[in-house]
Design an enzyme around this catalytic site. Structure first.
Site: not given
Ligand code: PEP
Ligand code: MG
Length: 576
Positions: A195, A302, A338, A437, A460-461, A471, A508
């Protein structure tokens, strides 16, 4: 003697000021016996404290809704008000007072420990973190019961701000401080999503958290410097150090105001290539940040945030309103929405309560959507209806198989047919894209390119699945490496293949908004970046200094390397 303490940098900037220590009321609670004839009085004392805290929170809520504080803070206050009304909290403490004949504050702390233990066992990290709200609500009640004076710092007259030092801070605490010239926040506990971190960032106050026993090292009124960019606090600095930090602070302020001047400048490289800088959002509440950065569009909406944390799912009309609000706020700019990406760390209430052996590899994203066709169809209908109001594009997450795309496309056709039959408007030419991803997708792009209108790389994925690192698991976070040669090959391959077939590709994931990777991605050929709106102007500044003609051959050489240290060094050298 000056000394430094290192923690986690969670809100950028430099603050110089005097320490204001916040007591940790929960450590001061004693246990004493209450005679049977005084039990009623003890319960009345508890009820009064609850009413006082309710009043305080409602007051804070009024501040958040009047636009003086960030809306996220309002949500935290709501959550704490809900907890206060929950029988698991106050009623259970009342019962303890009656059955154990104990004082109210001790009963509250017992119940808090019981609840915190239950929260600790929750798998979902977001819900697990909500234990902090339980602790904060109880701490507020205990402070009232102990008759603590409000812990607001005195207003200083020497021009220096106040550095609030606490074990942890609740969002409500942070709003209470708003008129008290708070320069920085420092806490014993917390991480980037705590927070304190979220609120400090939204109020643009430098903060360092996770400093363990920092409260024991500091004295009230002591002079400290908080470096929220490097995650360091400097205690009792000498005049020279103070001067140095004053200088750095004014440089940062100048940088920030210069950045705002870039708002209406097009992101064009030195050799004239125009780059699209789009925003990632979680809902209409993020639109003001998108506007202030003047993003070229929404690269990732998202939508799962519309679904999670509630008992009743949003119906078609509620979804339509949310999507339409975003599309209408971005006239003539693309808005990529998305389809919901639930599962893994974004669980729906009641749906993922069964213990999945490995949620990251389980029924999430498109897999979940296709397993709930009715719910998916409702979202597709809402998206299509919103497409009548602007440049909406639909994007499907975590695709790996051709049949997944085919099934999504068939459902979109079904939704269109229904809308036509109902004479509801939508954009007949709405573009459908997919997220890359999963390594399998990045290595078999043909089947995506033949079926879709655009691709977006979710780094990220993609990193998570390429390196087999969950992650959300802190134990393996040190292995999460965007510069791993395998990751770089998959990203570069996707960008190059998209360019060869004339299919737009964006990134992204977090890499797109990280200054350490801007040149690398530009050199790979990326022309569409989508990121947290707060990062757009900084990335734009970096793009304005970049020369693609120089970067492209250097990046091609990096892509041939497979020794991590050499890759890292070469990527650092790319930064102008
Ligand atoms: C990602 O996986 O990079 C992505 C943008 O989606 P999220 O972080 O919502 O899984
Ligand atoms: Mg993702």
């Amino acid at each position: 003697m000056p000394f430094t303490v290192h923690g986690l940098p969670v809100s950028q900037g430099i603050a110089i000021g005097h320490v204001h220590l916040i007591s940790h009321a929960l450590l001061e609670v004693n246990h004493y016996h209450v005679a049977p004839r005084h039990i009623e009085d003890e319960l009345a004392r508890l009820d009064e404290a609850v009413a006082t805290v309710q009043g305080e929170l409602v007051g804070l809520k009024a501040v958040t809704t009047s636009g003086q504080a960030h809306s996220e803070v309002g949500a935290f206050v709501d959550l704490q008000l809900m907890m206060l009304a929950d029988p698991m909290l106050v009623d259970a403490a009342r019962q303890l007072v009656e059955s154990r004949r104990c004082n109210a504050e001790w009963a509250l702390v017992q119940q808090m420990e019981h609840l915190v233990e239950q929260f600790r066992q929750i798998e979902d990290p977001y819900l697990r973190e909500r234990q902090a709200d339980v602790v904060q609500v109880i701490e507020r009640l205990v402070k009232v019961l102990l008759g603590h004076p409000g812990h607001l710092p005195p207003k200083r007259r020497d021009g220096l701000g106040t550095i609030v030092v606490a074990h942890d801070l609740s969002p409500a605490d942070t709003i209470g401080f708003r008129d008290h010239n708070i320069a920085g926040f420092v806490t014993d506990v917390g991480g980037p999503t705590s927070h304190t971190a979220i609120v400090a960032r939204s109020l643009k106050i430098p903060a360092v958290v996770g400093l363990h026993h920092v409260r024991d090292l500091l004295e009230d009124d002591e002079l400290v410097i908080v470096d929220g960019t490097r995650g360091v606090i400097i205690v009792a600095p000498g005049d020279e150090i103070i001067e140095e930090y004053r200088l750095r602070r004014s440089e940062l302020e100048i940088e920030r105001s210069k950045l705002n001047r870039l708002r209406d400048t097009r992101a064009t490289t030195l050799d004239g290539e125009s780059i699209n800088l789009m925003a990632n959002i979680e809902g209409p509440k993020d639109l003001p940040a998108v506007k202030s950065a003047n993003a070229d569009g929404i690269g990732l909406y998202r939508t799962e945030f519309l679904f999670i944390g509630r008992d009743n799912l949003p119906d078609e009309d509620e979804q339509y309103e949310a999507y339409r609000a975003v599309v209408k706020a971005m006239p003539s700019k693309p808005v990529t929405i998305r389809t919901f990406d639930v599962g893994n760390d974004k669980a729906l209430n009641g749906v993922h309560s069964r213990m999945e052996p490995n949620p990251a590899l389980g029924l999430r994203a498109v897999r979940y959507s296709l397993s709930e066709p009715k719910m998916f169809l409702t979202q597709l209908r809402a998206l299509l209806r919103a497409s009548a109001h602007g440049k909406l594009q639909i994007m499907v997450p975590m695709l790996a198989h051709a049949q997944e795309i085919d099934q999504c496309l068939a459902l979109i056709e079904k939704a269109k047919a229904e809308l036509r039959a109902e004479k509801l408007k939508f954009d007949e030419g709405v573009q459908i894209g997919g997220m890359i991803e999963v390594p399998a997708a990045a290595l078999s792009l043909g089947m995506f390119i033949r079926r879709l209108a655009f691709l977006s790389i979710g780094t990220n994925d993609l990193i998570q699945y390429t390196l087999a690192i969950d992650r959300s698991d802190e134990a393996v976070v040190h292995l999460y490496d965007p510069l791993h040669p395998a990751v770089l090959k998959l990203i570069a391959g996707t960008i190059a293949t998209g360019a060869r077939y004339g299919l737009p590709v964006s990134v992204c994931g977090e890499m797109a908004g990280d200054l350490a990777y801007t040149e690398l991605l530009l050199g790979m050929g990326l022309r569409n970046f989508s990121m947290h709106p707060g990062n757009i102007l900084e990335i734009k500044q970096q793009i304005l200094r970049a020369d693609l003609g120089e970067l492209a051959p250097k990046v091609q050489r990096i892509l041939k390397m497979d020794e991590p240290a050499r890759i890292r060094e070469a990527v650092e050298r790319l930064v102008a």
